[in-house]
Design a protein around this motif. Sequence first.
Motif, PDB file in Angstrom:
ATOM      1  N   TYR A 113       5.808  -1.701  12.097  1.00 39.74           N
ATOM      2  CA  TYR A 113       4.482  -1.531  12.663  1.00 39.74           C
ATOM      3  C   TYR A 113       3.617  -2.867  12.145  1.00 39.74           C
ATOM      4  CZ  TYR A 113       3.875   1.304   8.538  1.00 39.74           C
ATOM      5  OH  TYR A 113       4.224   1.691   7.309  1.00 39.74           O
ATOM      6  N   ASP A 114       2.795  -3.274  12.868  1.00 39.25           N
ATOM      7  CA  ASP A 114       1.852  -4.343  12.632  1.00 39.25           C
ATOM      8  C   ASP A 114       0.538  -3.636  13.198  1.00 39.25           C
ATOM      9  OD1 ASP A 114       0.310  -6.541  12.048  1.00 39.25           O
ATOM     10  OD2 ASP A 114       1.703  -7.854  13.005  1.00 39.25           O
ATOM     11  N   ILE A 128       0.693  -1.214  -0.076  1.00 39.79           N
ATOM     12  CA  ILE A 128       0.044  -0.018   0.130  1.00 39.79           C
ATOM     13  C   ILE A 128       0.954   1.159   0.102  1.00 39.79           C
ATOM     14  CG2 ILE A 128      -1.890   1.414   1.236  1.00 39.79           C
ATOM     15  CD1 ILE A 128      -2.872  -1.512   2.329  1.00 39.79           C
ATOM     16  N   PHE A 129       1.192   1.727  -1.311  1.00 39.74           N
ATOM     17  CA  PHE A 129       1.958   3.061  -1.413  1.00 39.74           C
ATOM     18  C   PHE A 129       3.236   2.882  -0.274  1.00 39.74           C
ATOM     19  CE2 PHE A 129      -2.504   4.108  -1.559  1.00 39.74           C
ATOM     20  CZ  PHE A 129      -2.829   4.418  -2.822  1.00 39.74           C
ATOM     21  N   ASN A 130       3.931   1.693  -0.441  1.00 45.82           N
ATOM     22  CA  ASN A 130       5.084   1.759   0.260  1.00 45.82           C
ATOM     23  C   ASN A 130       5.095   1.847   1.704  1.00 45.82           C
ATOM     24  OD1 ASN A 130       6.864   1.101  -1.917  1.00 45.82           O
ATOM     25  ND2 ASN A 130       6.955   3.277  -2.397  1.00 45.82           N
ATOM     26  N   LEU A 131       3.801   2.005   2.279  1.00 49.15           N
ATOM     27  CA  LEU A 131       3.431   1.964   3.755  1.00 49.15           C
ATOM     28  C   LEU A 131       3.759   0.790   4.376  1.00 49.15           C
ATOM     29  CD1 LEU A 131       0.491   4.368   3.633  1.00 49.15           C
ATOM     30  CD2 LEU A 131       2.679   4.761   4.123  1.00 49.15           C
ATOM     31  N   GLY A 132       3.470  -0.305   3.636  1.00 51.56           N
ATOM     32  CA  GLY A 132       3.519  -1.699   4.255  1.00 51.56           C
ATOM     33  C   GLY A 132       2.555  -2.587   3.251  1.00 51.56           C
ATOM     34  N   MET A 133       2.701  -3.905   3.795  1.00 56.59           N
ATOM     35  CA  MET A 133       1.790  -4.988   3.152  1.00 56.59           C
ATOM     36  C   MET A 133       0.495  -5.152   3.817  1.00 56.59           C
ATOM     37  SD  MET A 133       4.358  -5.583   1.148  1.00 56.59           S
ATOM     38  CE  MET A 133       3.307  -7.215  -0.087  1.00 56.59           C
ATOM     39  N   GLY A 166      -5.276  -5.243   7.733  1.00 54.64           N
ATOM     40  CA  GLY A 166      -4.387  -4.448   8.501  1.00 54.64           C
ATOM     41  C   GLY A 166      -3.152  -4.495   7.416  1.00 54.64           C
ATOM     42  N   ILE A 167      -2.114  -3.807   8.096  1.00 51.91           N
ATOM     43  CA  ILE A 167      -0.757  -3.220   7.520  1.00 51.91           C
ATOM     44  C   ILE A 167       0.476  -3.506   8.318  1.00 51.91           C
ATOM     45  CG2 ILE A 167       0.489  -1.583   6.128  1.00 51.91           C
ATOM     46  CD1 ILE A 167      -2.101   0.118   5.876  1.00 51.91           C
ATOM     47  N   GLU A 168       1.280  -4.156   7.841  1.00 48.62           N
ATOM     48  CA  GLU A 168       2.615  -4.855   8.572  1.00 48.62           C
ATOM     49  C   GLU A 168       3.612  -4.097   7.700  1.00 48.62           C
ATOM     50  OE1 GLU A 168       2.593  -8.658   9.151  1.00 48.62           O
ATOM     51  OE2 GLU A 168       2.157  -9.155   7.288  1.00 48.62           O
TER      52      GLU A 168
END
Length: 466
Positions: free
Chosen positions: A402-403, A341-346, A392-394
Amino acid sequence: MKAKIFTVIVFLILGTSISIFAQQGDKKDIELSKLINVYSNLEYNTLAFNDLKNKWIISDPMLVREIYNRFIVHDALREKGRKLSVDEIRQKTFAIQSGNVLILLRKRYYDNEIEYFAFVPYSEISKQNPRLLVDSVDDGFYLKSIIGNRLYKKIQAKSYFFSGITKKIFDVKAGYYFNLYLDLLEPNVMFWSTTSQRRNKYLISAFGKWGCDEIGLPGWHLRNYIMGMKLTYYDVVASDLDDYTYEVSAGVGMPSNTPYLSTLPKLTKLFKSGQDFYIRISGQPFKTLFPNFRNFFLDFELDYNVFNYKYSDYKIHRSLKFDSFKNFFVFKIYKKKIFNIFNLGMFKAGLGVSSHDIYRLQIDPTTQSVIDLDATKGFIDKFTNYAFSEIGIEKFGGLIQYDTDLLMAYNFVKGYPLVGVKAKFMISDSFGLDVRYYQTFGFKLQDIPWRTDTYFVFSPILKINY
């Protein structure tokens, strides 16, 4: 007649030339074979120690690109000994650019030189005989001539993130690999590890668990702190510790008190009323069946009351009514690393069902017994069932990790929704904070006097890993 003689002479000359050149070619092949044998015999043969040699994987996509580009510049890409065409190079370069290729390395047994180097597709890395992207390089000096002295020394020194996959003998030194994860809500101490063959890894850990988020019950409702042991198996050690093949946890519950001044009605009492046994089984069964089907997990969690406390176990000698949780279970299916997601995380997502029971009990000093006030209800009738979803995003690596999870659940028995957020933040994967906030809507306190409509908990995190 002269023409015929001339033709015969030409054929004789050509035949003689071909024979001479063939003999020279055979002679060169023989000489080359001898040189290869001499060169290979210059190195002390340590084949018997191959399983104990230092092996590791480079997974940093930028470093993999840089090394691969040196192979292109030096025209060193080969497949079964032949040079690659431009289209073949483009096809393999696309796999590199997609981040789907790792580098597998093996060091010589008696010094620091590299004796094996190979580009391996991610889907092949766990196989016994992986299919390589291109031919491997089996000589450190030739590898150095391709990638240069600076990169070669960087690989030797392991001055980057890497995954060690060296086999350790059974009596490995205790604590050589160690992970101390101090979080009051779910601590974990991995204190022993070993491997059976090649790139896999077994970890043994002690763990704790306080509360259950999927049924919206913090530890002060359950009055139970679960402690036990955990076995985690990786077919390939990865940078993400949650990318295990399977994990089995087993433990027992210990009585726990409320670590705050309760806002629940004074007439409401919550007590632990029996000894429970906890088990959790989690893993990626689809990856075992289909190697390319990764990061798809199944979780089953069960806390089962083995036996009830007797009257004498409570140490209370007056008549007292109270509520108690005895059993709960959670079944969840979820997918990790779906997309970035836009290099914010998976991004990750999951679905599941969960349930818990609630008992209304009374301590009766006249009969010195514990009475079930809902004895007319059957075992199944005492359960409250939920359906829930999670997204979620991790993010792993870098300075901050972050997770985060957003949980949305619905209670089918009491008819109210539950929404919650669980987030873990870490700095340099060493210090952090675990925060959880859950809110229920539309339930009546008189119907559920043993719980509040909101709970908020947090815990600092300290992690030491080596």
